[in-house]
Scaffold this motif. Structure first.
Motif, PDB file in Angstrom:
ATOM      1  N   GLU A  21       0.832  -1.210   0.000  1.00 35.59           N
ATOM      2  CA  GLU A  21       0.000   0.000   0.000  1.00 35.59           C
ATOM      3  C   GLU A  21       0.864   1.257   0.000  1.00 35.59           C
ATOM      4  O   GLU A  21       0.541   2.230  -0.688  1.00 35.59           O
ATOM      5  CB  GLU A  21      -0.948  -0.003   1.195  1.00 35.59           C
ATOM      6  CG  GLU A  21      -2.088  -0.977   1.040  1.00 35.59           C
ATOM      7  CD  GLU A  21      -2.997  -1.040   2.252  1.00 35.59           C
ATOM      8  OE1 GLU A  21      -2.637  -0.491   3.312  1.00 35.59           O
ATOM      9  OE2 GLU A  21      -4.074  -1.649   2.129  1.00 35.59           O
ATOM     10  N   LYS A  22       1.948   1.245   0.756  1.00 36.67           N
ATOM     11  CA  LYS A  22       2.849   2.400   0.796  1.00 36.67           C
ATOM     12  C   LYS A  22       3.424   2.677  -0.591  1.00 36.67           C
ATOM     13  O   LYS A  22       3.440   3.820  -1.055  1.00 36.67           O
ATOM     14  CB  LYS A  22       3.977   2.139   1.803  1.00 36.67           C
ATOM     15  CG  LYS A  22       4.966   3.262   1.923  1.00 36.67           C
ATOM     16  CD  LYS A  22       6.061   2.917   2.917  1.00 36.67           C
ATOM     17  CE  LYS A  22       7.134   3.985   2.943  1.00 36.67           C
ATOM     18  NZ  LYS A  22       8.260   3.613   3.803  1.00 36.67           N
ATOM     19  N   ARG A  23       3.887   1.631  -1.260  1.00 40.38           N
ATOM     20  CA  ARG A  23       4.458   1.781  -2.604  1.00 40.38           C
ATOM     21  C   ARG A  23       3.406   2.241  -3.620  1.00 40.38           C
ATOM     22  O   ARG A  23       3.679   3.077  -4.464  1.00 40.38           O
ATOM     23  CB  ARG A  23       5.068   0.457  -3.073  1.00 40.38           C
ATOM     24  CG  ARG A  23       6.265   0.026  -2.299  1.00 40.38           C
ATOM     25  CD  ARG A  23       7.436   0.892  -2.658  1.00 40.38           C
ATOM     26  NE  ARG A  23       8.635   0.414  -2.028  1.00 40.38           N
ATOM     27  CZ  ARG A  23       9.827   0.435  -2.609  1.00 40.38           C
ATOM     28  NH1 ARG A  23       9.956   0.913  -3.812  1.00 40.38           N
ATOM     29  NH2 ARG A  23      10.872   0.007  -1.965  1.00 40.38           N
ATOM     30  N   ASN A  25       0.618   3.924  -2.977  1.00 38.22           N
ATOM     31  CA  ASN A  25       0.224   5.296  -2.682  1.00 38.22           C
ATOM     32  C   ASN A  25       1.253   6.290  -3.208  1.00 38.22           C
ATOM     33  O   ASN A  25       0.903   7.381  -3.651  1.00 38.22           O
ATOM     34  CB  ASN A  25      -0.004   5.487  -1.185  1.00 38.22           C
ATOM     35  CG  ASN A  25      -1.306   4.854  -0.741  1.00 38.22           C
ATOM     36  OD1 ASN A  25      -2.271   4.797  -1.493  1.00 38.22           O
ATOM     37  ND2 ASN A  25      -1.338   4.359   0.481  1.00 38.22           N
ATOM     38  N   LYS A  26       2.522   5.903  -3.166  1.00 35.04           N
ATOM     39  CA  LYS A  26       3.572   6.755  -3.724  1.00 35.04           C
ATOM     40  C   LYS A  26       3.377   6.903  -5.237  1.00 35.04           C
ATOM     41  O   LYS A  26       3.509   7.994  -5.792  1.00 35.04           O
ATOM     42  CB  LYS A  26       4.938   6.144  -3.428  1.00 35.04           C
ATOM     43  CG  LYS A  26       6.093   7.090  -3.686  1.00 35.04           C
ATOM     44  CD  LYS A  26       7.433   6.439  -3.401  1.00 35.04           C
ATOM     45  CE  LYS A  26       7.646   6.186  -1.927  1.00 35.04           C
ATOM     46  NZ  LYS A  26       9.006   5.694  -1.622  1.00 35.04           N
TER      47      LYS A  26
END
Length: 100
Positions: A21-23, A25-26
């Motif tokens: 999710e972090k990747r 969202n980036k």
């Protein structure tokens, strides 16, 4: 962007979900016109070895969907490789679609 993550015939992982999710969202902050992402994590069945980890990501956006997958030794590397492929496709799509 909405993110849907599925683990196919394997246990779920909160750490892997947060990493993915972090990747994503980036990537979504760079390309604001992304609508959604469908992520599938699978284990490849091999007779001799442990099996490779497979990550498949399909992005929904205006126009045709974009898909990439990779098969690596661990899921984190597979996510990185898949997102690199998607990033290249998105850059190409942006150049052809948004000529400003």
């Amino acid at each position: 962007m909405t993110i849907s993550i599925q683990y196919v015939k394997m246990p779920t992982s909160e750490t892997l979900t947060a990493f993915t999710e972090k990747r994503l969202n980036k990537l979504a902050s760079k390309y604001s016109w992304l609508i959604s992402a469908n992520v599938h994590f699978k284990l490849e069945k091999e007779k001799d070895a442990m099996g490779k980890k497979i990550c498949e990501i399909e992005l929904s956006l205006p126009g045709p969907k974009i898909f990439a997958s990779s098969k690596e030794e661990n899921f984190e590397v597979a996510v990185k490789e898949t997102l690199n492929d998607l990033s290249r496709q998105l850059k190409k799509r942006k150049e052809t679609t948004f000529n400003h």
